[in-house]
Design a protein around this motif. Structure first.
Motif, mmCIF file in Angstrom:
data_model
loop_
_atom_site.group_PDB
_atom_site.id
_atom_site.type_symbol
_atom_site.label_atom_id
_atom_site.label_comp_id
_atom_site.label_asym_id
_atom_site.label_seq_id
_atom_site.Cartn_x
_atom_site.Cartn_y
_atom_site.Cartn_z
ATOM 1 N N UNK A 67 40.227 38.738 46.975
ATOM 2 C CA UNK A 67 40.020 38.671 45.519
ATOM 3 C C UNK A 67 40.228 37.217 45.137
ATOM 4 N N UNK A 68 41.034 36.478 45.926
ATOM 5 C CA UNK A 68 41.211 35.157 45.608
ATOM 6 C C UNK A 68 39.628 34.416 45.707
ATOM 7 N N UNK A 69 39.108 34.737 46.962
ATOM 8 C CA UNK A 69 37.894 34.004 47.171
ATOM 9 C C UNK A 69 36.675 34.205 46.206
ATOM 10 N N UNK A 70 36.860 35.653 45.627
ATOM 11 C CA UNK A 70 35.789 35.754 44.320
ATOM 12 C C UNK A 70 36.134 35.245 43.270
ATOM 13 N N UNK A 71 37.523 35.200 42.881
ATOM 14 C CA UNK A 71 37.919 34.344 41.855
ATOM 15 C C UNK A 71 37.541 32.736 41.908
ATOM 16 N N UNK A 72 37.731 32.336 43.092
ATOM 17 C CA UNK A 72 37.353 30.647 43.190
ATOM 18 C C UNK A 72 35.881 30.667 43.102
ATOM 19 N N UNK A 73 35.206 31.415 43.778
ATOM 20 C CA UNK A 73 33.532 31.160 43.460
ATOM 21 C C UNK A 73 33.131 31.395 42.352
ATOM 22 N N UNK A 77 41.176 28.904 40.061
ATOM 23 C CA UNK A 77 41.116 30.169 39.488
ATOM 24 C C UNK A 77 42.814 30.376 39.146
ATOM 25 N N UNK A 78 43.133 31.385 38.380
ATOM 26 C CA UNK A 78 44.433 31.740 38.121
ATOM 27 C C UNK A 78 44.832 32.570 39.200
ATOM 28 N N UNK A 79 45.792 31.891 40.090
ATOM 29 C CA UNK A 79 46.244 32.741 41.312
ATOM 30 C C UNK A 79 47.390 33.454 40.706
ATOM 31 N N UNK A 80 48.247 33.284 39.554
ATOM 32 C CA UNK A 80 49.469 34.097 39.242
ATOM 33 C C UNK A 80 48.904 35.600 38.791
ATOM 34 N N UNK A 81 47.868 35.527 38.249
ATOM 35 C CA UNK A 81 47.177 36.899 37.676
ATOM 36 C C UNK A 81 46.987 37.773 38.921
ATOM 37 N N UNK A 82 46.841 37.264 40.059
ATOM 38 C CA UNK A 82 46.387 38.379 41.145
ATOM 39 C C UNK A 82 47.513 39.251 41.469
ATOM 40 N N UNK A 83 48.646 38.443 41.459
ATOM 41 C CA UNK A 83 49.843 39.371 41.912
ATOM 42 C C UNK A 83 51.069 38.835 41.134
ATOM 43 N N UNK A 87 33.604 23.083 48.684
ATOM 44 C CA UNK A 87 34.498 23.155 47.473
ATOM 45 C C UNK A 87 35.459 24.140 47.358
ATOM 46 N N UNK A 88 35.247 25.342 48.321
ATOM 47 C CA UNK A 88 36.137 26.354 48.339
ATOM 48 C C UNK A 88 37.519 25.886 48.714
#
Length: 705
Positions: free
Chosen positions: A241-247, A178-184, A104-105
């Protein structure tokens, strides 16, 4: 072929994606249980319940949209680039129900690209056997996407999947991850402006890997690079960071989703088998025994059908000479085309047996274990475990194996793999080996069950693989690279082979071998027959006049003998004979005469041309009247100076070593150039392999003669 819908199949390796592709399209294709078998996208067509036709594209397996190899980058190029001709209207993401969280990732990444998605939950039958039950309806509700439970191997759930395709929407309905916009936020906002896109994740992906999209302008590439510099965009940290947010997001999705019935412990059977089959002692012993069984079977099981084919072609040639009118066309057809083609068709049983075993080893999941076992050994010699995939594939053919090296992340490991893969004995060498082994090794059994010829054949394969590993070690010291390689691989569970797939592989590979090799052999046989039949007028006239004078004073029995002598002398004075004698001084130290020299030259088009060339040469020459097959003619061949057999043990072994090492395949040269984008590497390959072949043959013959 026109279609109403374009569908892309996406998924992790070993999720059954290619099996599903075959079911949807009806196309039969090669399916493996280890990464690297699917290199390029494959396309087929599927009829939907509403009467519409869909184009289905099978994309390479990948664990993430961030490519670690060349074949994985294809997935991002197709899905992210709307100008790509394969850009889909709908994505079917194939997920393994026995390992749902990891699968699902990739789903969350694909869904965030903003294309409609259907989630095909595959291997649900296996999941149930392992005590895993997935609440499909709850998963569909949480993801906001159609979820269909299927089993591609058991052909279950296909109708429901086609109905889901028919019920698709033209706009994405799935819930974003997850909210990708918040990462960058700053970098993503600026990138969206440059790209005129409203998709946060699409903008972020292009900041990570815009170099993979050829359709972007130079100005757009420059602006994205500038944004990364100005905003301090650190790709590796943001990917983590994206991988952690998605999990974290998937943890909420998975809560209460899977019920463990306790029916069976996951992979319990595979774990027990792996303890034995991947053990550093018993695993290698079992692998060697399996190889021995395969090569022993190739000789033992194929002997009767080979004799039948060989006898059939001998009968056809004799029948043709007896009933067709004498003349140039008859001789061309029988002594050129039929003789050359017969030298290839005879090896169909051995080719079929070899590919049947390879297919079974792949289907059962054992080949993946071999890759895993070989990783530590390969690393010591400058290769990675993933190099085993192309090298094992080279047992069939080096061309697709070199292409599958795209799956290797390290440039150095990939180049070394490409450079040594052709050393592994391919199916084109098999006819050469078996013909020569049948001439110099007696068909005997030791200990009552070990076939001596099969043991010799296995030895030739061991020699070729050992040479590839040693050359890799040398290249490891010569070729410099900074990046470090790693090897991550998921071992599939053991399965029964799909016998229909095994039979189809035998048929398809045998057909390909005959038609692909046959085209080359027929062309070479025709050219060679002309060169071996005609020569400079003055020299051929002298031979004819010489034997005309002799025949006038001889009886019929002597004339029959003289006809064979005349044919041999005409061959020697033909264009082919002159060419062979020109290179004979160079190859004489290897134990080769000028006839073998002609075969060496024709074999640079394709190795298997050796057999066809020998068949044509000895058919044109005539020779012993009792010798009707290519093997019997070669056995009867004598050295004109010494009267001794030409194909002695020393000559035969020297010749096998030459074919084991020499780069005699134009297709391989072409694909190495295509993969490396340079003539430097194929030229190095030709020089070092030909040099190895000459030196090995020289040493072998001089020691054994």
């Amino acid at each position: 072929m026109a279609s109403d819908l374009k569908i892309a199949l996406v998924g992790n390796p070993n999720t059954g994606k290619s099996t599903l592709f075959n079911l949807l399209t009806g196309l039969n294709q090669k399916i493996g249980n280890f990464p690297g078998i699917t290199v390029d996208k494959k396309t087929g067509y599927c009829k939907l319940p509403d009467g519409k036709q869909a184009t289905v594209i099978d994309l390479p397996g990948t664990y993430s949209l961030y490519p670690k190899s060349k074949d994985e980058s294809i997935v991002f190029q197709v899905l992210a680039d709307q100008k790509n001709p394969s850009h889909p209207d709908l994505i079917i993401l194939v997920a393994d129900a026995t390992n749902l969280r990891r699968n699902l990732l990739l789903y969350t990444q694909v869904a965030d690209l903003g294309l409609p998605v259907i989630l095909a939950l595959n291997m649900t039958d296996m999941a149930r056997k392992e005590g895993i039950e997935v609440d499909v309806d709850l998963l569909s509700e949480r993801l906001g996407v159609q979820v269909v439970a299927i089993s591609a191997r058991a052909n279950a759930g296909l109708d429901q999947l086609k109905l889901a395709i028919g019920n698709r929407t033209s706009v994405p309905t799935q819930v974003a991850g997850a909210d990708m916009h918040a990462l960058a936020p700053e970098a993503v906002s600026k990138a969206k402006s440059v790209l005129s896109s409203d998709r946060d994740y699409f903008a972020m992906q292009l900041l990570h890997q815009h170099q993979h999209l050829d359709t972007l302008t130079g100005e757009e590439h420059g602006k994205l690079e500038k944004i990364k510099t100005e905003t301090g965009f650190e790709s590796s940290k943001l990917q983590a960071a994206e991988t952690i947010a998605r999990y974290r997001y998937l943890s909420t999705v998975m809560t209460g989703l899977i019920k463990d019935t306790g029916a069976a412990r996951k992979f319990v059977f595979s774990d027990k088998l792996d303890a034995v089959l991947t053990n550093k002692f018993s695993g290698f012993l079992i692998f060697i025994l399996i190889l021995f069984f395969i090569f022993n079977s190739i000789f033992s099981w194929s002997s009767y059908p080979m004799e039948l084919i060989e006898g059939s072609f001998a009968w056809l040639t004799n029948y043709g000479h007896q009933h067709l009118p004498d003349g140039v066309l008859t001789n061309l057809f029988l002594d050129g085309i039929v003789a050359g083609l017969g030298g290839i068709v005879i090896f169909i049983p051995q080719i079929a047996i070899l590919f049947a075993f390879i297919s079974i080893l792949e289907d059962t999941g054992y080949m993946a274990r071999v890759t895993f076992m070989m990783d530590k050994i390969m690393r010591k010699f400058g290769l990675s475990g993933k190099s085993v995939v192309p090298m094992i594939g080279s047992l069939a053919c080096a061309v697709p194996s070199i292409m599958s090296a795209r799956n290797i992340e390290s440039w150095k490991d990939r180049i070394i793999t490409i450079m040594v893969a052709p050393l592994v004995s391919c199916s084109a060498r098999l006819p050469v080996y078996t013909l020569l082994i049948s001439l110099i090794i007696p068909n005997k059994h030791i200990f009552g069950f070990i076939n001596l010829q099969g043991l010799t054949l296995m030895g030739m394969y061991v020699i070729s693989i050992s040479a590839a590993i040693l050359v890799a070690f040398v290249m490891k010291l010569v070729i410099k690279a900074k990046e470090k390689s790693y090897f991550i691989m998921e071992l599939p569970v053991y399965r029964m082979p799909r016998w229909k797939n095994v039979l189809f592989t035998m048929y398809e590979k045998s057909k390909t071998f005959v038609f692909e090799a046959g085209k080359v052999i027929i062309a070479i046989s025709i050219v060679l027959w002309v060169l071996a039949t005609f020569g400079p007028p003055g020299r051929m006239d002298q031979v004819d006049q010489k034997y005309a004078r002799i025949e006038a004073a001889k009886d019929s029995l002597q004339i029959s003998t003289l006809e064979r002598d005349k044919a041999a002398e005409r061959l020697e004075n033909s264009y082919a004979g002159i060419l062979g004698q020109t290179i004979e001084p160079v190859i004489k130290p290897l134990g080769f005469d000028w006839k073998i020299g002609i075969a060496l030259i024709t074999s640079f088009a394709a190795r298997e041309a050796f057999v066809g060339t020998m068949a044509t040469i000895y058919s044109v020459e005539g020779g012993d009247a009792q010798a009707t097959t290519i093997r019997s003619k070669m056995l009867a061949a004598k050295d004109a100076n010494t009267g001794l057999p030409i194909f002695t043990f020393a000559t035969g072994f020297s010749l096998m070593l030459f074919y084991a090492f020499a780069m005699q395949c134009m297709s391989t040269v072409a694909v190495v150039f295509r993969e490396t984008k340079s003539w430097k590497w194929p030229m190095i390959q030709i020089v070092y392999m030909t040099g190895m072949a000459y030196i090995a043959s020289l040493i072998a013959y001089q020691l054994l003669k």
